[in-house]
Design an enzyme around this catalytic site. Structure first.
Site: not given
Ligand code: MN
Length: 417
Positions: A127, A134, A199, A201, A233, A237, A240, A253, A257, A363
């Protein structure tokens, strides 16, 4: 533009031009297929009947397995020849299928009757972190508002090796993960994540790899890429934030996925190519090229148990990417690392320049400061149990548009079993 003998309305994600590949189950049998309108053409059955006429194959069977990996290994010339054969086979003016009702019945299955499976056996998952918007947003929130990008960011496509085994096909539930959470000055606890995010992607699928010790040149890098899927993804948080120093993302993570089931080929994406940003500073020679992105509109949507329909919460576009897929492939192999057929390369969260074009909840809510208001009257900062998220991709240029379909998943509650 050639059209199919099938009646496919304008704006449909799967016109004759697209022909994305997938793996599906029908009547208890798993087959490889290509989407055409509301149908799937069963390539496993087509091949078994000896009807695939492609010179580079020389009679080899490539669609008999449970995944597309055998086809990925054949390489660019073969992918192109199969695509040409399929267009010919399904086009209104050249189709051998058009006037053969019996063969149509055997080979064309309504998509409403099938279950989509993982299209590939994933060999490896990497990834990246290639959206400057971002990386800037995250840098401002987590580190330094005045200096959000780390010194390496404009010199190389930052990435990490993810977990291939946890990639699942759209529709698979994602269980809220347990992990270590460090709240305030307290000692860490082991508990379900309180900051369940996703996320948006693109996932690029590697077709042909390279030998260990032999880097792939930037100039031939895209020849190794078979196609792309939508990718969500999932990210915890709080896990992480506590774990990522100094080696990067790990358990926050790799608990799931999601990818969309249809792989849109690079050949189909070619007309949607758009120039990317001018990179400053100029990258090192092994990464130096004109950045080439694709105009792919990405719609992020949410549905809670109280909602009857999905609500769009963000709209972004792959054209904003700072580092492109060729640079990611060249950088990934620059040390001799060997890519393999079935590798997935995630682009990293795709965010745009405006607040409503961010590709993650952290975000969109600016770290929780601006909760998202839903039509049900509810608010969300992060995901609650039984919430569903999905992303839809549509590539468009002038009158031509093709779709990826959806990558979608629902959050299952954190039950330790
Ligand atoms: Mn990602």
């Amino acid at each position: 533009m050639q059209s199919s003998f099938l009646d496919i309305p304008v704006g449909h994600p799967f016109p004759l031009y697209n022909l994305p590949y997938g793996v599906f189950e029908y009547n208890g049998k798993t087959s490889v297929g290509v989407a055409i309108g509301d149908y799937v053409l069963d390539l496993t059955a087509l091949e078994a009947k000896g009807l695939i006429k492609v010179k580079t194959l020389k009679g080899r069977e490539i669609f008999s397995g449970q995944s597309l990996n055998a086809f990925l290994k054949t390489g660019k010339a073969c992918w192109s020849e199969v695509r040409e054969f399929l267009r010919h086979f399904l086009a209104a003016d050249t189709s051998d299928l058009r006037d053969n009702a019996q063969l149509q019945k055997e080979l064309l299955i309504p998509q409403s009757f099938i279950t989509m499976k993982m299209p590939i056996e994933v060999s490896g998952y990497t990834d990246f972190y290639s959206s400057i918007e971002h990386a800037t947003n995250i840098g401002k929130m987590f580190r330094d508002a005045n200096n959000p990008l780390l010194p390496n960011w404009r010199h190389l496509p930052v990435g990490y090796d993810g977990r291939a085994s946890a990639i699942v096909v759209s529709g698979t539930k994602i269980k809220r993960p347990h992990g270590q959470l460090k709240i305030g000055d307290n000692d860490p606890i082991y508990a379900p994540t309180r900051q369940f995010d996703t996320e948006v992607e693109l996932g690029f699928i590697i077709g042909t790899g390279n030998d260990l010790g032999s880097p792939i040149s930037i100039h031939s890098a895209t020849d190794h890429v078979f196609g792309a899927v939508m990718l969500l993804d999932w990210s915890a948080r709080d896990i992480q934030r506590w774990e990522y120093v100094p080696l990067g993302p790990f358990l926050g993570k790799n608990f799931g996925t999601t990818i969309s089931p249809w792989i849109v080929t690079m050949e189909a994406l070619a007309p949607f190519s758009v120039p990317g940003p001018v990179q400053d500073p100029r990258p090192l020679p092994y990464l130096l090229k004109d950045v080439e992105n694709f105009n792919i509109n990405l719609h992020l949507e949410i549905k809670t148990p109280k909602m009857d329909a999905y609500q769009e919460i963000a709209r972004t576009n792959y054209k904003h990417m700072y580092w492109d897929i060729a640079q990611q492939v060249a950088h990934h192999t620059a040390n001799g690392c060997n890519l393999q057929p079935g590798d997935v390369l995630g682009t990293g969260t795709i965010s745009g320049p405006t607040p409503d074009s961010c590709g993650s909840l952290i975000e969109l809510t600016w770290g929780g400061a601006n909760p998202i208001k839903l039509i049900s009257g509810e608010e969300r900062v992060f995901l609650s149990d039984h919430d569903s998220m999905r992303v839809k991709g549509i590539a468009s240029m002038g009158n031509l548009s093709i779709g990826f379909g959806y990558a979608e998943a629902t959050v299952a509650s954190a039950v330790l079993t």
